[in-house]
Design a protein around this motif. Sequence first.
Motif, PDB file in Angstrom:
ATOM      1  N   THR A  94       0.612  53.662  25.846  1.00 45.24           N
ATOM      2  CA  THR A  94      -0.555  54.183  26.553  1.00 45.24           C
ATOM      3  C   THR A  94      -0.321  54.068  28.051  1.00 45.24           C
ATOM      4  O   THR A  94       0.264  53.098  28.528  1.00 45.24           O
TER       5      THR A  94
ATOM      6  N   PHE B  77     -12.392  43.440  26.405  1.00 41.91           N
ATOM      7  CA  PHE B  77     -11.483  42.408  25.890  1.00 41.91           C
ATOM      8  C   PHE B  77     -12.127  41.091  25.482  1.00 41.91           C
ATOM      9  O   PHE B  77     -11.477  40.262  24.860  1.00 41.91           O
TER      10      PHE B  77
ATOM     11  N   GLU C  98      -7.134  39.832  17.278  1.00 41.78           N
ATOM     12  CA  GLU C  98      -7.438  41.074  16.562  1.00 41.78           C
ATOM     13  C   GLU C  98      -8.245  40.752  15.315  1.00 41.78           C
ATOM     14  O   GLU C  98      -7.923  39.810  14.594  1.00 41.78           O
TER      15      GLU C  98
ATOM     16  N   ILE D  74       1.453  39.384  20.537  1.00 40.21           N
ATOM     17  CA  ILE D  74       2.373  40.509  20.738  1.00 40.21           C
ATOM     18  C   ILE D  74       3.555  39.915  21.492  1.00 40.21           C
ATOM     19  O   ILE D  74       3.395  39.392  22.582  1.00 40.21           O
TER      20      ILE D  74
ATOM     21  N   ARG E  55       5.496  47.790  18.458  1.00 40.22           N
ATOM     22  CA  ARG E  55       5.193  48.977  17.645  1.00 40.22           C
ATOM     23  C   ARG E  55       6.297  50.026  17.786  1.00 40.22           C
ATOM     24  O   ARG E  55       6.480  50.853  16.901  1.00 40.22           O
TER      25      ARG E  55
ATOM     26  N   ARG F 215      -3.950  38.624  21.499  1.00 36.58           N
ATOM     27  CA  ARG F 215      -5.207  39.329  21.238  1.00 36.58           C
ATOM     28  C   ARG F 215      -5.740  38.854  19.891  1.00 36.58           C
ATOM     29  O   ARG F 215      -5.041  38.962  18.880  1.00 36.58           O
TER      30      ARG F 215
ATOM     31  N   GLY G  10       1.787  50.640  28.953  1.00 39.37           N
ATOM     32  CA  GLY G  10       2.381  49.621  28.108  1.00 39.37           C
ATOM     33  C   GLY G  10       2.884  50.126  26.770  1.00 39.37           C
ATOM     34  O   GLY G  10       2.398  51.128  26.228  1.00 39.37           O
ATOM     35  N   ILE G  11       3.880  49.410  26.275  1.00 38.97           N
ATOM     36  CA  ILE G  11       4.351  49.595  24.901  1.00 38.97           C
ATOM     37  C   ILE G  11       4.588  48.205  24.301  1.00 38.97           C
ATOM     38  O   ILE G  11       4.614  47.219  25.015  1.00 38.97           O
TER      39      ILE G  11
HETATM   40  N1  A5A Z   1      -2.397  47.000  30.406  1.00 39.98           N
HETATM   41  C1  A5A Z   1      -2.290  48.175  29.593  1.00 39.98           C
HETATM   42  C2  A5A Z   1      -0.923  48.760  29.674  1.00 39.98           C
HETATM   43  C3  A5A Z   1      -2.661  47.850  28.160  1.00 39.98           C
HETATM   44  O1  A5A Z   1      -2.855  46.702  27.790  1.00 39.98           O
HETATM   45  N2  A5A Z   1      -2.751  48.892  27.354  1.00 39.98           N
HETATM   46  S1  A5A Z   1      -3.066  48.791  25.777  1.00 39.98           S
HETATM   47  O2  A5A Z   1      -4.127  47.876  25.528  1.00 39.98           O
HETATM   48  O3  A5A Z   1      -3.290  50.135  25.333  1.00 39.98           O
HETATM   49  O4  A5A Z   1      -1.787  48.240  25.112  1.00 39.98           O
HETATM   50  C4  A5A Z   1      -0.544  48.883  25.314  1.00 39.98           C
HETATM   51  C5  A5A Z   1       0.123  49.192  23.998  1.00 39.98           C
HETATM   52  O5  A5A Z   1       0.380  47.981  23.300  1.00 39.98           O
HETATM   53  C6  A5A Z   1      -0.706  50.020  23.035  1.00 39.98           C
HETATM   54  O6  A5A Z   1      -0.559  51.391  23.310  1.00 39.98           O
HETATM   55  C7  A5A Z   1      -0.108  49.652  21.691  1.00 39.98           C
HETATM   56  O7  A5A Z   1       1.012  50.463  21.437  1.00 39.98           O
HETATM   57  C8  A5A Z   1       0.342  48.221  21.898  1.00 39.98           C
HETATM   58  N3  A5A Z   1      -0.584  47.241  21.285  1.00 39.98           N
HETATM   59  C9  A5A Z   1      -1.864  47.007  21.613  1.00 39.98           C
HETATM   60  N4  A5A Z   1      -2.404  46.034  20.839  1.00 39.98           N
HETATM   61  C10 A5A Z   1      -1.413  45.646  19.992  1.00 39.98           C
HETATM   62  C11 A5A Z   1      -1.327  44.665  18.939  1.00 39.98           C
HETATM   63  N5  A5A Z   1      -2.361  43.886  18.627  1.00 39.98           N
HETATM   64  N6  A5A Z   1      -0.144  44.539  18.289  1.00 39.98           N
HETATM   65  C12 A5A Z   1       0.902  45.297  18.619  1.00 39.98           C
HETATM   66  N7  A5A Z   1       0.876  46.227  19.587  1.00 39.98           N
HETATM   67  C13 A5A Z   1      -0.255  46.408  20.278  1.00 39.98           C
END
Ligand code: A5A
Length: 480
Positions: free
Chosen positions: A232, A90, A147, A160, A268, A145, A264-265
């Motif tokens: 995930t 991260f 990104e 997010i 999306r 994040r 997490g979700i």
């Molecule tokens: N702590 C764990 C749950 C976690 O952070 N998992 S993860 O990084 O995989 O994020 C969980 C979910 O958030 C991903 O499966 C994805 O569906 C969503 N996600 C991750 N990054 C994202 C972003 N930049 N924008 C929107 N959704 C995002």
Amino acid sequence: MADIEKEAALPSKKNFSDWYNELLWMGEIMDVRYPVKGLYVWYPFGFAIRRNTYAIIREILDESGHQETLFPLLIPENEFMKEAEHIKGFEDEVYWVTHGGKAQLDVPLALRPTSETAIYPMYKIWVRSHAALPLKLYQIVNTFRYETKHTRPLIRLREITSFKEAHTVHATWEEAEAQVKEAVELYTEFYKRLAVPVLRSRRPDWDKFPGADYTDAIDALMPDGRALQIGTCHHLGNNFAKTFDIKYETSSGEQVLAYQTCYGISERSLAATISIHGDDKGLVLPPEIAPVQVVIIPILFKKEAEEVLAACKDVWARLKKAGIRAEIDSSDLRPGAKYYKWEMKGVPLRLEIGPRDLKNNVAVVVRRDNGTKAQLPLPEIVEGVKAGFEAIHENLYAKAKAELESHIISCTSLTEVKKAIQKNIATIPWCEKKECGLAMEEEMDAGILGIPLDQVEDKPAKCPICGEETKTRVYVARTY
Ligand code: A5A
Ligand code: ZN
């Protein structure tokens, strides 16, 4: 938002990216004009869809023994930096708060990109006895994040806004494993309520969550043939428990490390729902999440106008009493313009009531998902509408499932895969060796989603890189 008059046509869904962007605007979901990259604004209509959607995930989690909580947004640097793998995963994505006013902070604070390092120092204090396990908490929050890949509303955000994260603690590795399985089932159920069929797979080791033992993921097929990761579920082993010293006392008085999961979700979930069901006329919303579930259009002529309006109000009141979100459109727009407007908004059912219908004691009911028209006797309007909702939900799910299944292509060579993934998700044999997996990804210019959790294809075939016989197949797709 009545001032947003959009008579312009939506681009065809065949041009998915253009269609998606226009739909978010014309359907009043998100405004992308906020002046920070990767940050977007919810229109009230979009936010109402979000509210209904998140009510479902809350219900599912609450009913399966989770409790909702809320942790701070800011994480002190020293906590954030504790888990080595987690940091590596991260560190390039973290926003840092370094100042309070003009004073430099003693300890910089991270804006949570996810909340392990905010929550687990408290779990160290909270987790005491085996008798209080499992501990299953979740929160729905905004996370940040930084990104670097192309940002997109609802799909890849820098803030997010609707991050639902659950964090559980268990006595054994096996119990945590069972929790990950439960989480995958709960998410599958959640997506079924959105009429979204999913692919479930175990991510390859190099693509797992930073700090996890393994990651099971849920993907949806987007209309352009790409896969979108929409959930995930991570088995964290006791990796974080070691770092944050999370221990419980066994029945014999021993202090042992706990095992953890998190899953997490995000919004999306809405991106997938909107993209999969929508059409050239606009949104098509599953009834459960539609802010307006029924629009009632009075067909007015001078003579019987009053009676027609009274009948519409009566229908509206009866629907409302039954918990159905209905609206009467008695504006002076032409009927055609009204249809256009409510179709764009994805309203599942349209009821038209005119003088002739009134004489026959019926309403004309039009389905948004397939355009079919029928007559409903007014005395049975509530039952009729409810049955309509069920039929729409089933049709949306069946259509999406057929679409998904027809786009999974079984391949034996990388050449075949490369062709298939232009519009589909492919499967290919894989010997499960990392170097072969990475070589395949490089050659295919696409990602291995993972090994399917569900269907077992046991006919042995050859790994396209090393030629070894294997019974394992993996999903391959272009991804977002
Ligand atoms: N702590 C764990 C749950 C976690 O952070 N998992 S993860 O990084 O995989 O994020 C969980 C979910 O958030 C991903 O499966 C994805 O569906 C969503 N996600 C991750 N990054 C994202 C972003 N930049 N924008 C929107 N959704 C995002
Ligand atoms: Zn191989």
